[in-house]
Write a protein that holds these residues in place. Structure first.
Motif, short mmCIF file in Angstrom:
data_model
loop_
_atom_site.label_atom_id
_atom_site.label_comp_id
_atom_site.label_asym_id
_atom_site.label_seq_id
_atom_site.Cartn_x
_atom_site.Cartn_y
_atom_site.Cartn_z
N LEU A 1 53.78 36.96 4.66
CA LEU A 1 53.77 35.97 5.74
C LEU A 1 52.79 36.39 6.83
N THR A 2 51.53 36.09 6.66
CA THR A 2 50.51 36.45 7.62
C THR A 2 49.65 35.23 7.94
N ILE B 1 61.60 34.92 -0.35
CA ILE B 1 61.61 34.94 1.11
C ILE B 1 62.25 33.65 1.61
N TYR B 2 63.24 33.79 2.47
CA TYR B 2 63.91 32.65 3.09
C TYR B 2 63.43 32.54 4.54
N TYR C 1 58.46 27.91 3.64
CA TYR C 1 57.15 28.41 4.06
C TYR C 1 56.49 27.47 5.08
N GLU C 2 56.78 26.16 4.95
CA GLU C 2 56.16 25.19 5.85
C GLU C 2 56.53 25.44 7.30
N HIS C 3 57.70 26.01 7.55
CA HIS C 3 58.12 26.30 8.93
C HIS C 3 57.24 27.40 9.52
N PHE C 4 56.93 28.41 8.73
CA PHE C 4 56.06 29.49 9.20
C PHE C 4 54.65 28.96 9.45
N LEU C 5 54.13 28.18 8.51
CA LEU C 5 52.76 27.67 8.65
C LEU C 5 52.63 26.76 9.86
#
Length: 297
Positions: A134-135, A246-247, A104-108
């Motif tokens: 993921l928004t 979620i990956y 998740y840190e990559h998305f954030l």
């Protein structure tokens, strides 16, 4: 490729979709799963003989399963696909699923930057669930979707996405959706695209996938490298009746290389991640066409 025969729409009429949503508001999804597994899936396996044969060969040739195990996994695959469809309508009905996120840190990290980025998805698991999870409030999310989807499904998607800063870009035959994609990335937004099915263009990139050469659409990789965008692979896999994982995986490529090499590197990285996910969840592969062309080893 046989993929061209795929209609790109969710099966069933608008009235059936409405009935299913109403039913799921009152019923535990597991009861619908059970009914589907006993009464619906066996019929589908008989009617959809081509899809059944393709998935059977997928297990036999890509995973070297015995005939009996491949037959059982084919049934399980169809059951899980049915569950993925049910879960989509369960979300429309207000049901909630437990979501675990790896990476998740990559998305954030990318969501807080002013530059736009690209998410590449695949037809495995249940990617639509990611759209509700993921928004980012500060960065609009644009999801590429098939223009021919049924009105009832698009209406429910619009309702679910209304307060999540999500927009839908319709894939059109005249390729005008490319202008919307370019505008979104130029404005520093997120664009999500499937990268495992060839839609309108016949331009492809070939990579070894599960031990055999397969064709992937060049478009998503070309779009991502055009402006040297950061890229994530996002796959949403079912892990229990009411649970998904979620990956989120960054995909790298050399931005100093030639454009052709950038595209090839990004495609290779995407395919490697897709193979990792498919090996973890082989029964959640939902491409019911001859993905490896002739379908023979």
């Amino acid at each position: 490729m046989a993929e061209k025969q795929w209609a790109g729409t969710t099966w069933g009429s608008g009235r059936l979709h409405l009935w299913l949503i109403r039913l799921l508001k009152l019923t535990d999804v597991r009861l619908v799963y059970a009914f589907s597994a006993v009464f619906v899936i066996p019929v589908c396996l008989c009617i959809q003989s081509e899809g059944r044969r393709i998935i059977y060969r997928y297990f036999r040739e890509r995973f070297s399963y015995s005939p009996l195990k491949a037959a059982w996994k084919t049934y399980v695959n169809h059951c899980l696909f049915g569950q993925a469809v049910v879960d989509k309508f369960a979300m429309y009905a207000g049901k909630q699923f437990k979501i675990d996120i790896e990476g998740y840190e990559h998305f954030l990290e990318l969501a807080k930057q002013k530059e736009g980025f690209v998410q590449l998805s695949s037809h495995v698991g249940n990617y639509e669930i990611a759209g509700y999870t993921l928004t980012a409030e500060s960065k609009p999310f644009n999801a590429l979707m098939f223009f021919g989807e049924k009105a009832s499904v698009m209406e429910n998607r619009n309702k679910m996405f209304a307060d999540k800063n999500i927009r839908m870009i319709a894939v059109k035959d005249d390729m005008s959706h490319l202008f919307d994609i370019n505008r979104a990335l130029t404005d520093g937004e997120t664009v999500s695209m499937p990268a495992d099915r060839i839609w309108g263009s016949q331009k492809v990139v070939e990579e070894t996938f599960l031990g055999k050469t397969a064709k992937f659409p060049l478009g998503p990789f070309s779009v991502a490298t055009m402006k040297s965008q950061k890229v994530l692979a996002v796959n949403v896999m079912k892990t229990a009746a009411k649970r998904y994982k979620i990956y989120v995986t960054p995909l790298s490529y050399d931005q100093e290389a030639s454009r052709k090499e950038q595209i090839q590197q990004l495609a290779r990285c995407y395919v490697a991640e897709l193979e990792r996910i498919v090996r973890l969840y082989p029964t959640q592969w939902y491409n019911y066409f001859e993905f490896w062309n002739e379908g023979r080893s």
